[in-house]
Design an enzyme around this catalytic site. Structure first.
Site, short mmCIF file in Angstrom:
data_model
loop_
_atom_site.label_atom_id
_atom_site.label_comp_id
_atom_site.label_asym_id
_atom_site.label_seq_id
_atom_site.Cartn_x
_atom_site.Cartn_y
_atom_site.Cartn_z
CG ASP A 428 -1.99 1.20 1.16
OD1 ASP A 428 -1.90 2.00 0.47
OD2 ASP A 428 -2.70 1.09 2.17
CG HIS A 429 3.47 3.85 -3.08
ND1 HIS A 429 4.55 4.27 -2.35
CD2 HIS A 429 3.98 3.75 -4.45
CE1 HIS A 429 5.59 4.55 -2.94
NE2 HIS A 429 5.29 4.29 -4.28
#
Length: 456
Positions: A428-429
């Protein structure tokens, strides 16, 4: 006196469910602990137990009925000494939903019954759904349809306590509000979609001066099924939830994918030696058991990847609980190996075998599949070389593991042949920077290629 058996709230987010199957029939005697029905929610299929003793006098909701709202009376139980034939189901059938409130679920990890029916439910299945905000969306369509005509001022207005409170706060006249609940009962959604004074929002809009209609996109049409021999199966609540949650993940979570090739020869050699020493204890380690351990240790070594993203904070976990993807006839489930970073390999192996077995038999408890700090999905047994897994929110990452196979590989500075697998991390950036994700993959690779490091 007869007892109303109501549709329970089996999880903090449950608003309605499917009465999948009755395990009793009218005239049957039940005692405390007897399983009366199976109820399918968006999270699981639950066994519904009786606590009170008595005779099933009336079944008011047939098995297979979808969208049964929490609090709806589904059956009547005649108590000891009461003639079941004399029980009047009319009043009970008219009883409607009890609106659950947030306070009923706060700090309560176990399923609860807000209706105090004296019945409990046991989870027997799973869904990948994690914690969600509790709340019932307003059903403007139901209010606009006028499912119940406005009542005269002298008539008794049927409304839930929550709906009455909201109406009082908004200055609504309940007698002019159309109810969309069972038998025209006014529920929360009805008063939320109505304007002050009691006029439903839809009716108010209809009485307002006509304005040019805004262009709206047509509703999506169901996919046309080709004229080819086929069969269809109704989507279960669990399958609908899987579809919704994974769609939300891909739409709302910016995925970044990082891939490494990992040499397995040292890990396979250590596995053989450990299995030889564990044989007398009946323990046989799998490669996946050792990869779960490696991921747990790697997450603690790179804590910036052992996180959860929320709208206003970043949560960093102090231990590594690994959700392990397991395929079952009902769908994908992710039972959790808790404290994978500190557990012994033998403990991980025995725990994983137990969890996987009970997952396939739909016998997991909610706490055994809800939670986890990261996930691992291994499709190597199917010969899949490499894939990218979808993150399971609110977790921050998932590791996708491919098959180990003989490949040309640089061994000791020279080209040779080694057993190599490809592993891809989905991150999850929003929560995990690319450099931190790369560091995790580097540490994971080192632990697998020099596996004694994960045992130290």
């Amino acid at each position: 006196m007869s007892i109303e058996i109501k549709m329970p709230a089996l999880s903090p987010t449950m608003e309605e469910g499917t009465l999948a199957k009755w395990l009793v029939k009218e005239g049957d005697s039940v005692s405390s602990g007897d399983i009366m029905a199976e109820i399918e929610t968006d999270k699981a299929t639950m066994e519904f137990e009786a606590v009170d003793e008595g005779v099933i006098a009336k079944i008011l909701v047939a098995e297979g009925t979808d969208n049964v709202k929490v609090g709806t009376v589904i059956a009547i139980l005649a108590e000891e000494g009461e003639d079941p034939a004399s029980v009047d189901a009319g009043g009970a059938a008219k009883a409607s939903t009890l609106e659950p409130t947030d306070s009923q679920f706060k700090g309560s990890p176990a399923p609860v019954d807000p209706n105090n029916t004296g019945s409990e439910a046991k989870p027997v299945e799973r869904t990948i759904e994690q914690a969600e905000d509790h709340g019932r969306p307003a059903d403007a369509g139901a209010a606009a349809s006028g499912s119940a005509a406005p009542r005269a001022s002298g008539d008794r207005v049927k409304a839930s306590p929550l709906a009455r409170r909201i109406a009082a706060e908004k200055g609504l006249e309940l007698s002019a509000v159309s109810g969309s609940g069972p038998n025209g009962r006014i529920v929360k959604a009805d008063v939320e979609s109505a304007k002050a004074g009691g006029q439903p929002a839809a009716a108010a809009a209809a009485s307002a001066p006509a304005e040019p209609a805004a262009a709206t996109a047509p509703a999506p049409r169901p996919a046309a099924i080709p004229d080819i021999p086929h069969e269809t199966a109704k989507l279960s609540n669990m399958r609908k939830t899987i579809a919704r949650r994974l769609t939300e993940s891909k739409q709302q979570v910016p995925h970044i994918y990082l891939t490494v090739d990992v040499q397995l020869d040292a890990l396979l050699k250590l596995r053989g030696e450990l299995n030889a020493s564990l044989e007398s204890r009946g323990v046989k380690l799998s490669v996946n058991d050792m990869l779960v351990k490696a991921l747990g240790v790697a997450l603690m070594a790179v804590p910036k990847c052992n996180v959860m993203f929320t709208p206003d904070q970043l949560v960093t976990f102090k231990r590594a609980d690994i959700s392990v993807a397991v395929s079952t006839p009902a769908g994908l489930i992710t039972p959790i190996v808790t404290e994978a970073d500190t557990r012994s390999l033998s403990s991980i192996s025995t725990t994983m075998k137990d969890l996987a077995s009970r997952a396939r038999d739909n016998k997991l408890k909610p706490e055994e599949f809800q939670g986890g700090t990261a996930s691992i999905s291994n499709m190597g047994m199917f010969g899949i070389k490499q894939f990218e897994a979808v993150i399971n929110p609110p977790q921050g990452m998932i590791l996708a593991v491919g098959a180990g196979e003989k490949r040309p590989y640089i061994v000791g500075g020279e080209l040779g042949v080694a057993t190599v697998m490809t592993a891809t991390g989905s991150f999850d950036h929003r929560a995990i920077d690319g450099a931190d994700g790369a560091e995790l993959m580097k540490v994971f690779k080192e632990l697998v290629e020099r596996p004694l490091g994960m045992l130290a």
